[in-house]
Design an enzyme around this catalytic site. Structure first.
Site, PDB file in Angstrom:
ATOM      1  N   ARG A  15     -10.877 -69.137 -83.002  1.00 50.92           N
ATOM      2  CA  ARG A  15     -10.781 -70.795 -83.511  1.00 50.92           C
ATOM      3  C   ARG A  15     -11.743 -71.625 -83.222  1.00 50.92           C
ATOM      4  O   ARG A  15     -12.769 -71.077 -82.489  1.00 50.92           O
ATOM      5  CB  ARG A  15      -9.486 -71.514 -82.777  1.00 50.92           C
ATOM      6  CG  ARG A  15      -8.227 -70.890 -83.253  1.00 50.92           C
ATOM      7  CD  ARG A  15      -7.044 -71.528 -82.473  1.00 50.92           C
ATOM      8  NE  ARG A  15      -7.015 -71.115 -81.288  1.00 50.92           N
ATOM      9  CZ  ARG A  15      -6.259 -71.470 -80.381  1.00 50.92           C
ATOM     10  NH1 ARG A  15      -5.209 -72.440 -80.507  1.00 50.92           N
ATOM     11  NH2 ARG A  15      -6.102 -71.286 -79.160  1.00 50.92           N
ATOM     12  N   LYS A  75     -10.583 -74.093 -76.247  1.00 51.90           N
ATOM     13  CA  LYS A  75      -9.759 -73.637 -75.091  1.00 51.90           C
ATOM     14  C   LYS A  75     -10.900 -74.177 -73.712  1.00 51.90           C
ATOM     15  O   LYS A  75     -11.713 -74.864 -73.833  1.00 51.90           O
ATOM     16  CB  LYS A  75      -9.811 -72.124 -74.943  1.00 51.90           C
ATOM     17  CG  LYS A  75      -9.031 -71.406 -75.647  1.00 51.90           C
ATOM     18  CD  LYS A  75      -7.550 -71.922 -75.695  1.00 51.90           C
ATOM     19  CE  LYS A  75      -6.463 -71.433 -74.555  1.00 51.90           C
ATOM     20  NZ  LYS A  75      -5.063 -71.921 -74.591  1.00 51.90           N
ATOM     21  N   TYR A  94      -8.101 -78.474 -74.853  1.00 54.81           N
ATOM     22  CA  TYR A  94      -6.945 -77.851 -74.381  1.00 54.81           C
ATOM     23  C   TYR A  94      -7.369 -77.546 -72.836  1.00 54.81           C
ATOM     24  O   TYR A  94      -8.298 -76.607 -72.702  1.00 54.81           O
ATOM     25  CB  TYR A  94      -6.273 -76.660 -75.104  1.00 54.81           C
ATOM     26  CG  TYR A  94      -5.453 -76.873 -76.270  1.00 54.81           C
ATOM     27  CD1 TYR A  94      -4.286 -77.727 -76.363  1.00 54.81           C
ATOM     28  CD2 TYR A  94      -5.950 -76.272 -77.440  1.00 54.81           C
ATOM     29  CE1 TYR A  94      -3.731 -77.805 -77.193  1.00 54.81           C
ATOM     30  CE2 TYR A  94      -5.138 -76.454 -78.424  1.00 54.81           C
ATOM     31  CZ  TYR A  94      -4.259 -77.352 -78.523  1.00 54.81           C
ATOM     32  OH  TYR A  94      -3.470 -77.505 -79.639  1.00 54.81           O
ATOM     33  N   HIS A  96      -4.661 -77.524 -69.828  1.00 57.31           N
ATOM     34  CA  HIS A  96      -3.663 -76.873 -69.059  1.00 57.31           C
ATOM     35  C   HIS A  96      -4.017 -76.532 -67.697  1.00 57.31           C
ATOM     36  O   HIS A  96      -3.884 -75.545 -66.929  1.00 57.31           O
ATOM     37  CB  HIS A  96      -3.493 -75.390 -69.707  1.00 57.31           C
ATOM     38  CG  HIS A  96      -2.931 -75.433 -71.047  1.00 57.31           C
ATOM     39  ND1 HIS A  96      -1.519 -75.915 -71.459  1.00 57.31           N
ATOM     40  CD2 HIS A  96      -3.502 -75.145 -72.260  1.00 57.31           C
ATOM     41  CE1 HIS A  96      -1.440 -75.944 -72.985  1.00 57.31           C
ATOM     42  NE2 HIS A  96      -2.628 -75.619 -73.484  1.00 57.31           N
ATOM     43  N   GLU A 118      -3.587 -81.200 -74.635  1.00 53.58           N
ATOM     44  CA  GLU A 118      -2.049 -81.050 -74.345  1.00 53.58           C
ATOM     45  C   GLU A 118      -1.324 -82.138 -73.642  1.00 53.58           C
ATOM     46  O   GLU A 118      -0.056 -82.084 -73.591  1.00 53.58           O
ATOM     47  CB  GLU A 118      -1.597 -79.494 -73.701  1.00 53.58           C
ATOM     48  CG  GLU A 118      -1.962 -79.600 -72.088  1.00 53.58           C
ATOM     49  CD  GLU A 118      -3.713 -79.573 -71.875  1.00 53.58           C
ATOM     50  OE1 GLU A 118      -4.413 -79.481 -72.842  1.00 53.58           O
ATOM     51  OE2 GLU A 118      -3.926 -79.550 -70.835  1.00 53.58           O
ATOM     52  N   ASP A 270       0.838 -70.523 -70.594  1.00 55.84           N
ATOM     53  CA  ASP A 270      -0.383 -71.364 -70.332  1.00 55.84           C
ATOM     54  C   ASP A 270      -0.147 -72.498 -69.174  1.00 55.84           C
ATOM     55  O   ASP A 270      -0.938 -73.265 -68.772  1.00 55.84           O
ATOM     56  CB  ASP A 270      -1.018 -72.111 -71.541  1.00 55.84           C
ATOM     57  CG  ASP A 270       0.261 -72.555 -72.407  1.00 55.84           C
ATOM     58  OD1 ASP A 270       1.273 -72.812 -72.073  1.00 55.84           O
ATOM     59  OD2 ASP A 270      -0.115 -73.247 -73.401  1.00 55.84           O
TER      60      ASP A 270
HETATM   61  N1  LIG Z   1       0.813 -68.857 -75.189  1.00 54.59           N
HETATM   62  C1  LIG Z   1       0.127 -70.030 -76.098  1.00 54.59           C
HETATM   63  O1  LIG Z   1      -0.743 -69.374 -76.713  1.00 54.59           O
HETATM   64  C2  LIG Z   1       0.889 -71.123 -76.297  1.00 54.59           C
HETATM   65  C3  LIG Z   1       0.392 -71.898 -77.498  1.00 54.59           C
HETATM   66  C4  LIG Z   1       1.049 -73.115 -77.926  1.00 54.59           C
HETATM   67  C5  LIG Z   1       1.732 -73.659 -76.899  1.00 54.59           C
HETATM   68  N2  LIG Z   1       2.023 -72.946 -75.797  1.00 54.59           N
HETATM   69  C6  LIG Z   1       3.180 -73.656 -74.716  1.00 54.59           C
HETATM   70  O2  LIG Z   1       4.398 -73.424 -75.067  1.00 54.59           O
HETATM   71  C7  LIG Z   1       5.145 -74.435 -74.186  1.00 54.59           C
HETATM   72  C8  LIG Z   1       5.898 -75.135 -75.023  1.00 54.59           C
HETATM   73  O3  LIG Z   1       5.505 -76.052 -75.874  1.00 54.59           O
HETATM   74  P1  LIG Z   1       6.282 -76.881 -76.842  1.00 54.59           P
HETATM   75  O4  LIG Z   1       5.004 -77.691 -77.657  1.00 54.59           O
HETATM   76  O5  LIG Z   1       7.169 -76.260 -77.751  1.00 54.59           O
HETATM   77  O6  LIG Z   1       6.823 -77.847 -75.796  1.00 54.59           O
HETATM   78  P2  LIG Z   1       8.074 -78.945 -76.028  1.00 54.59           P
HETATM   79  O7  LIG Z   1       7.963 -80.237 -75.558  1.00 54.59           O
HETATM   80  O8  LIG Z   1       8.182 -79.273 -77.574  1.00 54.59           O
HETATM   81  O9  LIG Z   1       9.342 -78.229 -76.013  1.00 54.59           O
HETATM   82  C9  LIG Z   1       9.525 -78.040 -74.587  1.00 54.59           C
HETATM   83  C10 LIG Z   1      10.928 -77.918 -74.541  1.00 54.59           C
HETATM   84  O10 LIG Z   1      11.485 -77.376 -73.339  1.00 54.59           O
HETATM   85  C11 LIG Z   1      12.806 -78.162 -72.760  1.00 54.59           C
HETATM   86  N3  LIG Z   1      12.952 -77.706 -71.370  1.00 54.59           N
HETATM   87  C12 LIG Z   1      12.395 -78.410 -70.318  1.00 54.59           C
HETATM   88  N4  LIG Z   1      12.929 -77.877 -69.323  1.00 54.59           N
HETATM   89  C13 LIG Z   1      13.942 -76.878 -69.688  1.00 54.59           C
HETATM   90  C14 LIG Z   1      14.849 -76.157 -69.044  1.00 54.59           C
HETATM   91  N5  LIG Z   1      14.855 -76.172 -67.615  1.00 54.59           N
HETATM   92  N6  LIG Z   1      15.560 -75.248 -69.677  1.00 54.59           N
HETATM   93  C15 LIG Z   1      15.680 -75.574 -70.942  1.00 54.59           C
HETATM   94  N7  LIG Z   1      14.630 -76.249 -71.637  1.00 54.59           N
HETATM   95  C16 LIG Z   1      13.850 -77.019 -71.114  1.00 54.59           C
HETATM   96  C17 LIG Z   1      12.559 -79.415 -73.169  1.00 54.59           C
HETATM   97  O11 LIG Z   1      13.479 -80.328 -73.095  1.00 54.59           O
HETATM   98  C18 LIG Z   1      11.709 -79.328 -74.484  1.00 54.59           C
HETATM   99  O12 LIG Z   1      12.704 -79.630 -75.637  1.00 54.59           O
HETATM  100  C19 LIG Z   1       4.202 -75.112 -73.455  1.00 54.59           C
HETATM  101  O13 LIG Z   1       3.742 -74.634 -72.096  1.00 54.59           O
HETATM  102  C20 LIG Z   1       2.750 -75.141 -74.343  1.00 54.59           C
HETATM  103  O14 LIG Z   1       1.580 -75.270 -73.564  1.00 54.59           O
HETATM  104  C21 LIG Z   1       1.452 -71.754 -75.376  1.00 54.59           C
END
Ligand SMILES: NC(=O)c1ccc[n+]([C@@H]2O[C@H](COP(=O)([O-])OP(=O)(O)OC[C@H]3O[C@@H](n4cnc5c(N)ncnc54)[C@H](O)[C@@H]3O)[C@@H](O)[C@H]2O)c1
Length: 372
Positions: A15, A75, A94, A96, A118, A270
């Site tokens: 990206r 990143k 980003y 993290h 983020e 992440d």
């Molecule tokens: N690996 C990757 O490439 C990548 C890419 C994008 C986002 N992410 C990550 O994905 C993760 C989620 O991001 P998002 O935008 O969907 O977040 P979000 O805030 O939209 O959703 C997170 C959800 O988790 C819920 N939650 C919190 N504690 C909980 C628990 N104990 N049990 C069940 N649910 C619970 C919250 O209520 C919320 O609805 C983040 O860590 C983000 O950084 C990773």
């Protein structure tokens, strides 16, 4: 302001932080964009397109980092980029940090003004610069999860949608936010049997309303998690506590009790991951098997679809980048509470509570920094 855009160097990261349309928008407000030659190629954006938009093209990353007031990236800085960090530089990317002590220390030692995409957060709790990548990661999680379940990858050899007269796979999603709900739509669309858990009933109600009878929504608690995970073919970890480390919802003991050959895609890796056995992987070696379960834990999932991801990311980041350039960092943060929440480090201090808590370090609120 002079804004710099280096080529991303994280493994398989294709990206780029600003598109030619973004360069035009910065130029229209009197700013200059210095771009490393080739920075857009991975996303199908040529140097010629950037030049036509008014970018100043430079050969090396060093030239970009040294000559600009603000670096826009995708990143977090990689180790070879640490020597390029310097006091007063605005780094908008980003980060993290709660899951990465080494980057945190580098930003503090070098007194960088670091704003993390983020942690920018609107009043309703939503994360506008995480949302587009989460949506993509959520959609991808089912795609890579289906691949992880294939026999040649060590998976159970089960097709998500099943076949006539044969049960579909069971997909369990932890977290019904942006990435979890995107995973839910794709999983249900592929014919899997999906259940999704969250601690927030409003999120569950929304998903229940839009997807109706195609899935089960459940309150996230220990008993429900245990029951669902043990019965799952594919588990998606998509929880988030903004700025903090992900809660460990699945212990090693529970992974051990999963079906042999089941797969786990820990999107929240992440932020440290929500599974005890998760450890970060790269697109070159995305999976590993532990306790007989295939783990996929890539920290930059959207990087494998750079065309879609670059546009989705820059659609969201550009207006904040423009605010920082137009008003300067302090004014921009003073006028926009959501942007102020993005401040992670400033002049050797941690400015985000979640990051400070992750490392047991003191923090200075962004408001205090703005006032002083
Ligand atoms: N690996 C990757 O490439 C990548 C890419 C994008 C986002 N992410 C990550 O994905 C993760 C989620 O991001 P998002 O935008 O969907 O977040 P979000 O805030 O939209 O959703 C997170 C959800 O988790 C819920 N939650 C919190 N504690 C909980 C628990 N104990 N049990 C069940 N649910 C619970 C919250 O209520 C919320 O609805 C983040 O860590 C983000 O950084 C990773």
């Amino acid at each position: 302001m002079i804004i710099g855009v280096p080529t991303e160097i994280k493994t398989e990261e294709n990206r780029v932080a600003v598109t030619p349309a973004g360069v035009t928008a910065f130029a229209a407000r009197g700013h200059k964009v210095l771009l490393q030659k080739g920075a857009g190629l991975g996303s199908g954006l040529t140097d010629r397109a950037y030049e036509a938009a008014g970018a100043i093209m430079v050969e090396s990353a060093r030239e970009v980092w040294e000559k600009v007031e603000m670096v826009m990236k995708v990143k977090e800085p990689q180790e070879s980029e640490y020597p390029l960090l310097r006091q007063g530089l605005i780094l908008f990317t980003y980060l993290h940090l709660a899951a990465n002590e080494s980057v945190t220390r580098a930003l503090l030692d070098r007194k960088v003004t670091a704003i993390g995409y983020e942690t920018i957060q609107l009043d309703d709790g939503s994360l506008p610069l995480l949302a587009p990548m989460s949506e993509i990661a959520g959609r991808l999680s089912i795609q890579v999860g289906a691949w992880s379940l294939q026999a040649e990858n060590g998976g159970r050899g089960i097709l998500l949608g099943g076949a006539s007269g044969v049960r579909p796979a069971k997909v369990v999603i932890l977290g019904a936010g942006m990435s979890g709900s995107a995973a839910c739509q794709v999983g249900a669309g592929m014919g899997a049997y999906v259940s999704i858990l969250d601690i927030n009933p409003t999120k569950l109600r929304y998903i229940h309303d839009i997807l109706g009878g195609h899935l089960t929504t459940l309150m996230s608690n220990r008993a429900n998690i245990e029951e669902e995970v043990m019965d799952a073919d594919l588990v998606i970890g998509s929880v988030l506590i903004p700025g903090a480390q992900a809660p460990k919802l699945i212990s090693r003991g529970l992974v051990r009790r999963m079906k042999p050959g089941a797969a786990l895609v820990d999107i929240s890796i992440d932020q440290g991951g929500c599974v005890e056995t998760s450890r970060p992987t790269t697109h070159r070696e995305p999976i590993y098997i532990e306790e007989n379960v295939v783990h996929y834990c890539v920290t930059n999932m959207p990087a494998i679809v750079p065309n879609t991801s670059t546009y989705a990311l820059t659609n969201a980041t550009l207006s904040y980048g423009l605010q920082l350039a137009n008003r300067g960092f302090l004014q921009a943060l003073a006028r926009d509470k959501a942007l102020a929440k993005g401040l992670n480090t400033y002049n050797g201090k941690i400015a985000h509570e979640g990051v400070a808590n992750a490392f047991n370090m003191p923090w200075t609120a962004a408001e205090e920094i703005i006032r002083s």
